[in-house]
Design a protein around this motif. Structure first.
Motif, PDB file in Angstrom:
ATOM      1  N   ARG A 141       0.834  -1.203   0.000  1.00  0.00           N
ATOM      2  CA  ARG A 141       0.000   0.000   0.000  1.00  0.00           C
ATOM      3  C   ARG A 141       0.870   1.255   0.000  1.00  0.00           C
ATOM      4  NH1 ARG A 141      -3.502  -3.204   3.282  1.00  0.00           N
ATOM      5  NH2 ARG A 141      -2.436  -2.524   5.188  1.00  0.00           N
ATOM      6  N   LYS A 142       1.966   1.194   0.745  1.00  0.00           N
ATOM      7  CA  LYS A 142       2.873   2.344   0.806  1.00  0.00           C
ATOM      8  C   LYS A 142       3.520   2.589  -0.562  1.00  0.00           C
ATOM      9  CE  LYS A 142       6.561   4.294   3.671  1.00  0.00           C
ATOM     10  NZ  LYS A 142       7.485   4.050   4.814  1.00  0.00           N
ATOM     11  N   ALA A 143       3.895   1.496  -1.242  1.00  0.00           N
ATOM     12  CA  ALA A 143       4.500   1.630  -2.573  1.00  0.00           C
ATOM     13  C   ALA A 143       3.499   2.198  -3.569  1.00  0.00           C
ATOM     14  CB  ALA A 143       5.018   0.270  -3.042  1.00  0.00           C
ATOM     15  N   THR A 144       2.250   1.733  -3.488  1.00  0.00           N
ATOM     16  CA  THR A 144       1.203   2.235  -4.377  1.00  0.00           C
ATOM     17  C   THR A 144       0.957   3.722  -4.144  1.00  0.00           C
ATOM     18  OG1 THR A 144       0.121   0.062  -4.458  1.00  0.00           O
ATOM     19  CG2 THR A 144      -1.209   1.972  -5.081  1.00  0.00           C
ATOM     20  N   ALA A 145       0.926   4.110  -2.878  1.00  0.00           N
ATOM     21  CA  ALA A 145       0.727   5.520  -2.548  1.00  0.00           C
ATOM     22  C   ALA A 145       1.904   6.366  -3.030  1.00  0.00           C
ATOM     23  CB  ALA A 145       0.555   5.677  -1.037  1.00  0.00           C
ATOM     24  N   HIS A 146       3.095   5.817  -2.957  1.00  0.00           N
ATOM     25  CA  HIS A 146       4.291   6.535  -3.404  1.00  0.00           C
ATOM     26  C   HIS A 146       4.220   6.781  -4.922  1.00  0.00           C
ATOM     27  CE1 HIS A 146       8.485   7.828  -2.993  1.00  0.00           C
ATOM     28  NE2 HIS A 146       8.735   7.173  -4.122  1.00  0.00           N
TER      29      HIS A 146
END
Length: 452
Positions: A141-146
Motif C-alpha cells: 500500500r505504501k508503494a502504491t501511494a508513493h
C-alpha cells in the motif's frame, strides 16, 4: 505559463494555463491588462491533465494561437522536477543482469541521494519482496501511494491510461517489468499504438521485459497495423522478452477471424531479445523469422495462410523448446497440409524442441499417417493434436504405432471428433493419452474447432 492570444476585429484577448500535479491555473483577459486568474483542483494528476488538454484544444479551435513559449506540467504533487535522474553506468549494470537485485539497490542509493523518488520506490519494492503477511500488505500500500504521489515523474502522461484501465503495469524494483495496453470498451478512443510507443519511451520502462497488446479497435474489425508500425518506428526494444499480440476473449469480445495481425515481421526484427512470442488473430504474415533467443512460439488462428506456414517451417530459432500452431479452417483462410510442414516433422533447425502442438487442423488424420515415423518425434516430450478433426481412422493409426509414442509424457487428442469407440482405442495406448471432451462426429461435415 503558456500564453495564447486571439486577435480578430475588435477582439484582442489572451489566455494562459499552467498545469501542476492535481491542479492547473488559468489567467485570461484583454491583451495589455493583468486579467483574471483561477486555480482548479482535481482528484488526480491524470484528471487534471485530461481537463487541461481539453481546454487547450477548445481554445485552439476558437482561433487562439500560442505566442509564448510552451510550458506544460510544472512537476509532481510536491513541486518536484518531472525530469528523472539517470546514471548510465548503473543502468548498464542492471541491463547486463536484469535479475540482479543488488544492482537495483545500488541504483536506489544513488537515486535517493539525487532526491529522485524512484530511489525510494526501489527500496519499497525490495522491502515488499522480503516481507510477508500484514507487513507485506502494508508495504504494498505504501508503494502504491508513493507511485500515486509521484506519478508525474514515474508515469507522466501514462497515468491517464492507467487510471482508465487501458494500461496495466507490473512494477519490479522501481521500474515497469511488464505491461498490457488495450482499449477497454466500445466507447474508448485510445490509440493503443501511441500509448505503447509512449510506454517504451518512458524512463520507467527502460528495463521492461513483457508487453501484451489487447484489442486495438472495437469499431468494425480489429487490426494491429498501426500498433506494429508505431512500435517499429520507435525502434522496438532490446529488453522485451515476452510479447503477446491479440489478448482478447473469443468469441465473447471478438471472433479470431475479426482480428487481423497482418505483417508483424518489421516489429520482430526490432525485438532481438524475444524468448516467448504469442500471436492471436487472422491474416498473419511473418516474413523471414530470425529469433535466436526465442524459446516458445504460439500462433492461435482460425486460418493460417500458406506464407505463414512456410515462414514457420523455415524460421531460425535454434533455442526453440515449444512450438504451437493452430492451422484453422479452409473456410477462414487456412492453407497447406502435411507436405508443407515436412521440414518441421523432420526436425530441421529445431534441436531443442520438446513440446509440439499441431492443433486446430483439418488434416489431423493425414498427420497420423506420418507422425509415427517423423524424425522429430523421438525428441518430443509432449505432442498436442487437439481441436482438429481426428476420426476413429486416425485413432486406429496412432494405436497401431503405440511404441513410437510411448516415450511421450502426454499425447493430447482432446476436442477432436472421436466416437466413444475411437476414444477407447487411443486410451489403450497408455495413461499418457488425453482423449476426452470430443466434439460431435459427422462424416460429411467435420471442421477445426476454431474457424471464425
Amino acid at each position: 505559463m503558456p500564453r495564447y492570444e486571439f486577435t480578430e476585429g475588435s477582439s484582442s484577448k489572451f489566455w494562459e494555463i499552467t498545469l501542476s500535479g492535481k491542479s492547473f491555473t488559468t489567467r485570461w483577459g484583454r491583451i495589455g491588462t493583468e486579467g483574471q486568474e483561477k486555480t482548479q483542483s482535481f482528484a488526480s494528476p491524470a484528471e487534471a491533465k485530461k481537463e487541461h488538454d481539453k481546454l487547450v484544444r477548445e481554445k485552439e479551435k476558437k482561433g487562439y494561437e500560442l505566442v509564448g513559449e510552451g510550458g506544460g506540467e510544472a512537476g509532481g504533487d510536491d513541486g518536484e522536477s518531472a525530469e528523472p535522474a539517470s546514471n548510465p553506468e548503473l543502468e548498464a549494470a542492471i541491463l547486463k543482469d536484469p535479475d540482479n537485485v543488488d544492482a537495483y539497490l545500488v541504483y536506489s542509493d544513488w537515486l535517493q541521494h539525487q532526491g529522485d523518488p524512484r530511489g525510494e520506490l526501489i527500496a519499497l519494492h525490495h522491502a515488499v519482496s522480503q516481507a510477508s503477511g500484514k507487513e507485506a500488505s502494508n508495504l504494498k500500500r505504501k508503494a502504491t501511494a508513493h507511485i500515486q504521489k509521484h506519478q508525474a515523474l514515474l508515469l507522466g502522461e501514462l497515468a491517464e491510461a492507467v487510471e482508465e484501465e487501458e494500461l496495466t503495469v507490473e512494477w519490479f524494483l522501481g521500474f515497469i517489468r511488464s505491461a498490457r495496453v488495450a482499449r477497454k470498451d466500445y466507447d474508448s478512443t485510445r490509440d493503443i499504438g501511441e500509448t505503447a510507443r509512449e510506454l517504451l519511451a518512458h524512463p520507467s520502462a527502460r528495463f521492461i521485459r513483457g508487453l501484451t497488446l489487447g484489442i486495438a479497435d472495437f469499431d468494425g474489425e480489429n487490426t494491429y497495423d498501426d500498433v506494429i508500425e508505431q512500435l517499429t518506428e520507435a525502434g522496438g526494444s532490446k529488453t522485451i522478452q515476452d510479447l503477446f499480440i491479440g489478448d482478447f476473449q473469443y468469441p465473447d469480445e471478438m471472433e479470431i477471424s475479426w482480428s487481423h495481425l497482418n505483417d508483424v515481421s518489421p516489429l520482430l526484427k526490432r525485438l532481438p531479445a524475444l524468448r516467448t512470442l504469442r500471436l492471436r488473430g487472422a491474416s498473419l504474415e511473418l516474413g523471414n523469422v530470425n529469433l535466436p533467443e526465442l524459446r516458445e512460439f504460439t500462433v492461435e488462428t482460425g486460418g493460417l495462410p500458406l506464407s505463414a506456414v512456410k515462414s514457420i517451417v523455415t524460421a531460425k530459432w535454434p533455442k526453440l523448446e515449444r512450438l504451437e500452431i493452430w492451422f484453422g479452417s479452409e473456410n477462414y483462410g487456412a492453407e497447406g497440409g502435411v507436405k508443407d510442414i515436412q521440414p518441421l516433422l523432420d526436425g530441421k533447425g529445431l534441436p531443442n524442441l520438446k513440446r509440439l502442438g499441431l492443433r486446430n487442423s483439418e488434416f489431423t488424420d493425414e498427420l497420423c499417417k506420418v507422425l509415427p515415423t517423423a524424425k522429430v518425434l523421438p525428441q518430443l516430450e509432449t505432442l498436442d493434436l487437439s481441436m482438429g478433426i481426428l476420426s476413429d481412422e486416425g485413432a486406429s493409426l496412432l494405436a497401431g504405432h503405440t511404441a513410437a509414442f510411448a516415450h511421450l509424457q502426454q499425447l493430447d487428442l482432446t476436442e477432436n471428433t472421436l466416437t466413444p469407440q475411437g476414444q477407447k482405442q487411443v486410451a489403450k495406448m497408455g495413461a499418457f493419452v488425453r482423449a476426452g471432451n470430443q466434439r460431435e462426429y459427422e462424416e460429411d461435415y467435420r471442421y477445426a474447432a476454431v474457424g471464425e
